[in-house]
Scaffold this motif. Structure first.
Motif, short mmCIF file in Angstrom:
data_model
loop_
_atom_site.label_atom_id
_atom_site.label_comp_id
_atom_site.label_asym_id
_atom_site.label_seq_id
_atom_site.Cartn_x
_atom_site.Cartn_y
_atom_site.Cartn_z
N GLY A 1 0.95 -1.17 0.21
CA GLY A 1 -0.13 -0.14 -0.04
C GLY A 1 0.84 1.06 -0.18
O GLY A 1 0.30 2.42 -0.47
N GLY A 2 1.98 1.19 0.33
CA GLY A 2 3.01 2.31 0.35
C GLY A 2 3.74 2.36 1.51
O GLY A 2 3.20 1.95 2.60
N PRO A 3 4.51 3.33 1.88
CA PRO A 3 5.21 3.54 2.85
C PRO A 3 5.00 3.82 4.13
O PRO A 3 5.16 3.28 5.34
CB PRO A 3 6.65 4.42 2.45
CG PRO A 3 6.13 5.29 1.36
CD PRO A 3 5.17 4.50 0.60
N ARG A 4 3.91 4.65 4.28
CA ARG A 4 3.32 5.25 5.34
C ARG A 4 1.93 4.38 5.76
O ARG A 4 1.42 4.53 6.92
CB ARG A 4 2.83 6.64 5.30
CG ARG A 4 3.99 7.61 5.01
CD ARG A 4 3.47 9.02 5.26
NE ARG A 4 2.73 9.36 6.40
CZ ARG A 4 1.54 9.69 6.04
NH1 ARG A 4 1.09 10.07 4.95
NH2 ARG A 4 0.74 10.08 7.10
N THR A 5 1.81 3.34 5.08
CA THR A 5 0.52 2.67 5.35
C THR A 5 0.49 1.93 7.12
O THR A 5 -0.61 2.30 7.64
CB THR A 5 0.32 1.47 4.46
OG1 THR A 5 0.33 1.72 3.20
CG2 THR A 5 -1.04 1.05 4.39
N ARG B 1 -10.65 -4.75 9.92
CA ARG B 1 -10.58 -4.95 8.47
C ARG B 1 -11.02 -3.63 7.76
O ARG B 1 -10.10 -3.08 6.79
CB ARG B 1 -11.46 -6.13 7.73
CG ARG B 1 -10.94 -6.46 6.56
CD ARG B 1 -11.73 -7.74 6.12
NE ARG B 1 -13.11 -8.05 6.39
CZ ARG B 1 -13.36 -9.11 6.99
NH1 ARG B 1 -12.69 -10.06 7.21
NH2 ARG B 1 -14.78 -8.93 7.35
N LEU B 2 -11.95 -3.00 8.24
CA LEU B 2 -12.20 -1.67 7.61
C LEU B 2 -10.95 -0.70 7.84
O LEU B 2 -10.64 0.11 7.27
CB LEU B 2 -13.46 -1.15 8.58
CG LEU B 2 -14.26 0.02 8.01
CD1 LEU B 2 -15.11 -0.52 6.64
CD2 LEU B 2 -15.19 0.43 8.87
N ALA B 3 -10.47 -0.71 9.06
CA ALA B 3 -9.25 0.09 9.48
C ALA B 3 -8.16 0.03 8.39
O ALA B 3 -7.63 0.74 7.86
CB ALA B 3 -8.79 -0.01 10.72
N LEU B 4 -7.97 -1.45 8.16
CA LEU B 4 -6.78 -1.66 7.06
C LEU B 4 -7.14 -1.10 5.90
O LEU B 4 -6.26 -0.61 5.14
CB LEU B 4 -6.81 -3.41 7.20
CG LEU B 4 -5.64 -3.90 6.17
CD1 LEU B 4 -4.29 -3.26 6.38
CD2 LEU B 4 -5.66 -5.24 6.29
N ALA B 5 -8.24 -1.26 5.37
CA ALA B 5 -8.79 -0.87 4.15
C ALA B 5 -8.76 0.47 3.94
O ALA B 5 -8.17 1.29 2.82
CB ALA B 5 -10.15 -1.50 3.62
N LEU B 6 -8.92 1.32 5.09
CA LEU B 6 -9.10 2.87 5.16
C LEU B 6 -7.64 3.33 5.20
O LEU B 6 -7.16 4.25 4.44
CB LEU B 6 -9.55 3.16 6.33
CG LEU B 6 -9.81 4.80 6.49
CD1 LEU B 6 -10.85 5.14 5.49
CD2 LEU B 6 -10.73 5.00 7.96
N ALA B 7 -6.70 2.55 5.87
CA ALA B 7 -5.11 2.95 5.77
C ALA B 7 -4.54 3.02 4.71
O ALA B 7 -3.75 3.92 3.98
CB ALA B 7 -4.55 1.94 6.81
N LEU B 8 -5.13 1.96 3.67
CA LEU B 8 -4.60 1.75 2.37
C LEU B 8 -4.98 2.97 1.46
O LEU B 8 -3.96 3.25 0.85
CB LEU B 8 -5.08 0.43 1.72
CG LEU B 8 -4.52 -0.88 2.11
CD1 LEU B 8 -5.24 -2.13 1.55
CD2 LEU B 8 -3.17 -0.98 1.72
N ILE B 9 -6.08 3.38 1.67
CA ILE B 9 -6.50 4.61 1.16
C ILE B 9 -5.86 5.73 1.42
O ILE B 9 -5.73 6.51 0.77
CB ILE B 9 -8.14 4.78 0.97
CG1 ILE B 9 -8.74 3.51 0.21
CG2 ILE B 9 -8.68 6.05 0.85
CD1 ILE B 9 -10.14 2.88 0.59
#
Lengths: 382, 529
Positions: free
Chosen positions: B387-391, B416-424
């Motif tokens: 997802g990227g360096p800061r995920t 799971r919601l938090a993980l998806a949100l972090a990716l975004i």
């Protein structure tokens, strides 16, 4: 008398005709097409099929299949003719003197291009038309008969197979929808961009989704009683298996006997008959295992009888012409094809459904609004 | 009638008991509410009743299940079909046929009932559920509430003695949920069918429940009268929360009861005007996203019609409306993936629709309805790397302590919601859109999500969240936009909008009048006096 007429008219009120009736009719017409290469008769047959489809089809989704089959039939005719041009080698009147492409010595009996004769062209056309007409008849059955209702009229022993087919048909569009949804979603995040990795990125959620859906469906079907069976004694089960084996052997030997010209005719008939009776017995016995009933089954009334009979009559006419009027059924490519009254009348009987079949039931409510996600995913892919 | 005796269930690859030595008796004609936080074993308990656990889940089940004294624990679900009717979480996933009438008849066909009986029962059920007009409709074209009612109807036709429902209203808009609940109460009161219902959004269901079975998460089950159980349950609706804080006894379960109790409490009636005269006037000049005249069509039917909205920085805007009102379409249009016929969207001077996916991510983040669609790797760490360096950093700030080696599918809904949100959020977009994030979350997880959204606004982001959950809106939103049929019907400050539309009003404002939203506000106001 008038009350009898009125009762008869009731059967013609708008409703969906029994799908089996349509299939018997279509197979009858296809059989006629397979008995002849006469282009005039085949054209007449195509006309009859088209008229009946235009008059009797409803507005459901599958009714639109006919055009697809018409395209396929046309494609078959064109391919057939093209192959004749490419692999010519029929002596006769030359229309176009194409140069022959030389092939090495060892390719015996094959000629590429070369002089194109009228006879070669016609032979290809007649042959293609025959196959095209058969395909068109199948297309007509598909357009006229509701495929799901056809599966409902399967014998009980085959019920499980029917359900599997219905489920597969329903699940396929769901899978496409899920593919589109995941594609749109994956674009919302950063991630692998390599070719193989990207495929994985997109396949994993789709497969997980598909697996979850099928588990949910299986659970749903199970909790609603799918797969309940009546306990049958072991003896009955053994009789069923024996009957099935006998029917298989009988049908195989019978078919072999028909195709192999040297076997006496009585053998073919006996074995086929034996096979069919055993199969019917086996299916009935196996069907007892299934205790389910059918909600609002399709009824077999006089229009169904007329439709199915018309198919049988057409097939019989084709068979008779192929045997007794060979020059009509298989015209030579050197002269213009001829028709007889009987041959034409035989095809025209196939028009009976256009008069006898009731109008299709009023179309189902069409989607007022699809779910929003569907709409998005469709757009997203575009 | 139905009795669970010493039921213990251990899921596969685990030594923890989800249910431990559970005893429960389901009486004739009662509505039993199964409640508890997410992951406490509500669905498992219902699955044991229907026979799906452990058959479809794996794991070890001990104990006995008795029907009128006969053990049916070994009976497969199909043989229980005529006695126990089960409707799963997603009704669409369980549909076998494709039209309403055939779906209603399916169960009876399997039981082998005579055609005349089937015909009669289908008609009766169509009337009972008020869906006679839909009989020939294709199931996939129905709205969410209609689908749920058909799913209930399809198990009713076999005349089961118990109907088991797993979260029947969680995906529905407030009005559709009311319809489904009305249907369920009609079953209990008119037909005398027993109903077992799992739900974690309690506010609407509690008034109808005869008893509550509470699972607290350690595998034990407590059963009792609603007022007794709710006194110290970890999951309670806002009204009960209010009653507890103000020390009311017995606890109010319905808005009516609470309103009668509230008479004795002095409180300023009109909170709306109070707020308007107050000093809190938000600075609306900082617009993160502005759009005007958005029109989206599908096959010449408008899905969105002339929608203009603006999202100010540092505020949470809630997007409400019926299922199918065009909420998701609006979110996808603002994000740029959905093509629009007319109108304009502008974020930081750019139009997201004109950019490539990567460019869009940096402008507008969108969390789709099925957050799992975003995840495809095997561990949380891999997802964060991709997802990227800061995920990972963002994920820890949202929900700390998710182990690196866990499979994303094994996380709880909230995690799971938090993980998806972090990716975004790793692309650091100034605008964040969320599509139905509260589905499947219990009160604690919803509260955590509200905190996360608040945190985003502090960081200066504009947040738009589409949801059906009025209590969540009351907790988190500053502004509300209501969509109907693809058009904006009302928009503005959350207090004034909820004051205008009773359907979107939270329980507290139903009791104390328009403008009051949260339990906390009322408690503070009362204590001040």
């Amino acid at each position: 008398m008038s009350s009898l007429l009125r009762t008869a008219a009731v059967a013609r009120l708008p409703r969906d005709l029994h799908p089996v009736a349509w299939w018997v009719w279509a197979i009858g017409l296809a059989a006629y097409a397979s008995f002849t290469t006469n282009p005039l008769l085949l054209l007449l047959l195509v006309g009859v099929v088209s008229v009946v489809v235009a008059a009797c089809r409803g507005e459901q989704l599958w009714a639109k299949a006919f055009r697809l089959y018409a395209g396929l039939a046309l494609f078959i005719v064109v391919t057939r003719v093209l192959f004749r041009v490419l692999l010519g080698a029929v002596p006769g009147h030359v229309i176009l003197d194409l140069p022959e492409i030389p092939l090495p010595e060892w390719v015996l009996g094959i000629r590429l291009l070369g002089p194109l004769t009228r006879e070669a062209l016609l032979a290809g056309l007649y042959d293609g038309m025959r196959l095209g007409a058969i395909v068109l008849c199948v297309g007509a059955a598909n357009a006229l008969a509701n495929p799901k209702r056809l599966l409902r009229s399967l014998p009980p022993a085959l019920y499980e197979i029917g359900t599997a087919v219905v489920v597969a048909v329903t699940v396929l569009p769901q899978l496409a929808e899920s593919v589109q949804r995941v594609r749109a979603a994956q674009r919302l995040r950063a991630g692998a961009t390599g070719k193989v990795r990207r495929l994985r990125r997109f396949l994993v959620p789709v497969l997980e989704d598909a697996l979850e859906r099928s588990m949910a469906l299986a659970a749903g079907m199970d909790t609603r009683g799918y797969g309940r069976t009546a306990g049958l004694p072991a003896a009955t089960r053994r009789v069923t298996s024996t009957l099935m084996l006998v029917s298989l052997v009988g049908l195989c030997v019978g078919v072999y006997a028909i195709l192999d010209g040297t076997t006496p005719g009585w053998l073919a008939a006996t074995m086929l008959g034996l096979g069919a009776v055993a199969a019917a017995g086996g299916l009935t016995l196996a069907g007892r295992r299934v205790t389910r009933t059918v909600y609002r089954p399709d009824r077999w009334r006089w229009p169904e009888v007329v439709v199915a009979l018309s198919g049988v009559v057409v097939a019989a006419a084709g068979w008779w012409i192929a045997r007794d009027q060979v020059p009509i059924a298989f015209p030579a490519v050197s002269t213009a094809p001829q028709v007889t009254l009987v041959a034409m009348a035989g095809v025209l009987v196939g028009l009976a459904p256009a008069l006898a079949a009731p109008a299709p039931a009023s179309p189902l409510f069409e989607p007022v609004s699809e779910t929003v996600s569907e709409a998005i995913s469709k757009e997203a892919v575009a | 009638m139905i009795e669970l005796r010493g039921i213990t269930f251990t899921p596969p690859d685990s030594s923890e008991h989800v249910l431990k030595d559970v005893d429960l008796t389901i009486e004739e004609g009662e509505l039993l509410l199964v409640s508890g936080p997410t992951g406490s074993g509500k669905s498992t308990l219902l699955g044991v009743l229907a026979g799906l656990v452990p058959r479809f889940t794996g794991g070890a089940l001990e104990g006995d299940l008795l029907l009128d004294g006969t053990s049916i624990i070994r009976t497969p679900p199909r043989e229980r079909a005529g006695i126990i009717g089960y409707v799963g979480q997603d009704p669409v996933a369980g549909f076998v046929t494709d039209t309403v009438e055939e779906e209603l008849a399916y169960g009876m066909e399997q039981l082998g009932l005579p055609p005349a009986t089937m015909r009669r029962r289908v008609e009766e059920t169509l009337d009972l559920l008020g869906i006679a007009g839909l009989r020939h409709r294709s199931l996939r074209t129905l709205s969410g509430g209609q689908q749920q009612r058909v799913a209930i109807g399809s198990v009713l036709t076999t005349h089961p003695r118990v109907v088991v429902l797993d979260e029947p209203t969680s995906a529905l808009d407030p009005t559709a949920a009311e319809d489904v609940l009305a249907t369920i109460t009609r079953l209990v009161h008119d037909l005398g069918t027993s109903v077992v219902l799992a739900e974690h959004r309690l506010e609407r269901v509690v008034p109808f429940a005869d008893r509550i079975a509470l699972l607290v998460g350690d595998g034990s089950l407590t059963v009792g009268e609603p007022t007794d159980i709710l006194t110290d349950s970890p999951v309670v609706p806002p009204l009960v929360e209010l009653g507890r804080q103000l020390g009311w006894s017995p606890l109010p379960l319905t808005v009516r009861e609470a309103k009668r109790r509230a008479k004795g409490v002095g409180y300023p009636v009109d909170r709306v005007s109070l707020d308007l005269t107050g000093t809190e006037t938000p600075d609306k000049s900082m617009k993160c996203l502005s759009s005007s005249g958005l029109t989206v069509t599908r096959a010449r039917t408008p899905v969105l019609h002339d929608v203009s909205i603006e999202l100010p920085a540092g505020r949470v805007t809630a997007l409400m409306g019926r299922n199918g009102a065009g909420k998701s379409t609006l979110l996808w249009t603002l994000q740029g993936t959905q093509k629009r016929l007319a109108g304009s969207v502008e974020v930081a001077g750019k139009d997201p629709a004109a950019l490539d996916p990567e460019g869009r991510r940096a402008l507008v983040g969108l969390l789709p309805q099925t957050a799992a669609d975003l995840l495809y790797l095997e561990t949380v760490a891999e997802e964060c790397d991709a997802g990227g360096p800061r995920t990972r950093e963002i994920l820890d700030s949202l929900v700390p302590g998710i182990p690196d080696d866990q499979h994303p599918r094994d996380l709880s809904e909230g995690q799971r919601l938090a993980l998806a949100l972090a990716l975004i959020l790793s692309a650091d977009p100034p605008v964040v859109l969320l599509d139905e994030p509260t589905r499947g979350l219990d009160y604690a997880a919803k509260h955590a999500l509200a905190e996360i959204l608040r945190g985003l606004t502090v960081a200066g982001k504009a947040v738009l969240v589409a949801t059906h959950d009025v209590e969540f809106v009351a907790e988190v939103a500053d502004d509300v936009i209501v969509l109907a049929d693809g058009e904006v019907v009302s928009s503005g400050d959350v207090r004034s909008v909820t004051a205008e539309s009773p359907a979107f009003a939270p329980q507290v404002s139903k009791v104390f009048g328009p403008g009051w939203l949260a339990v906390r506000e009322v408690v503070e106001a009362v204590r001040e006096r």
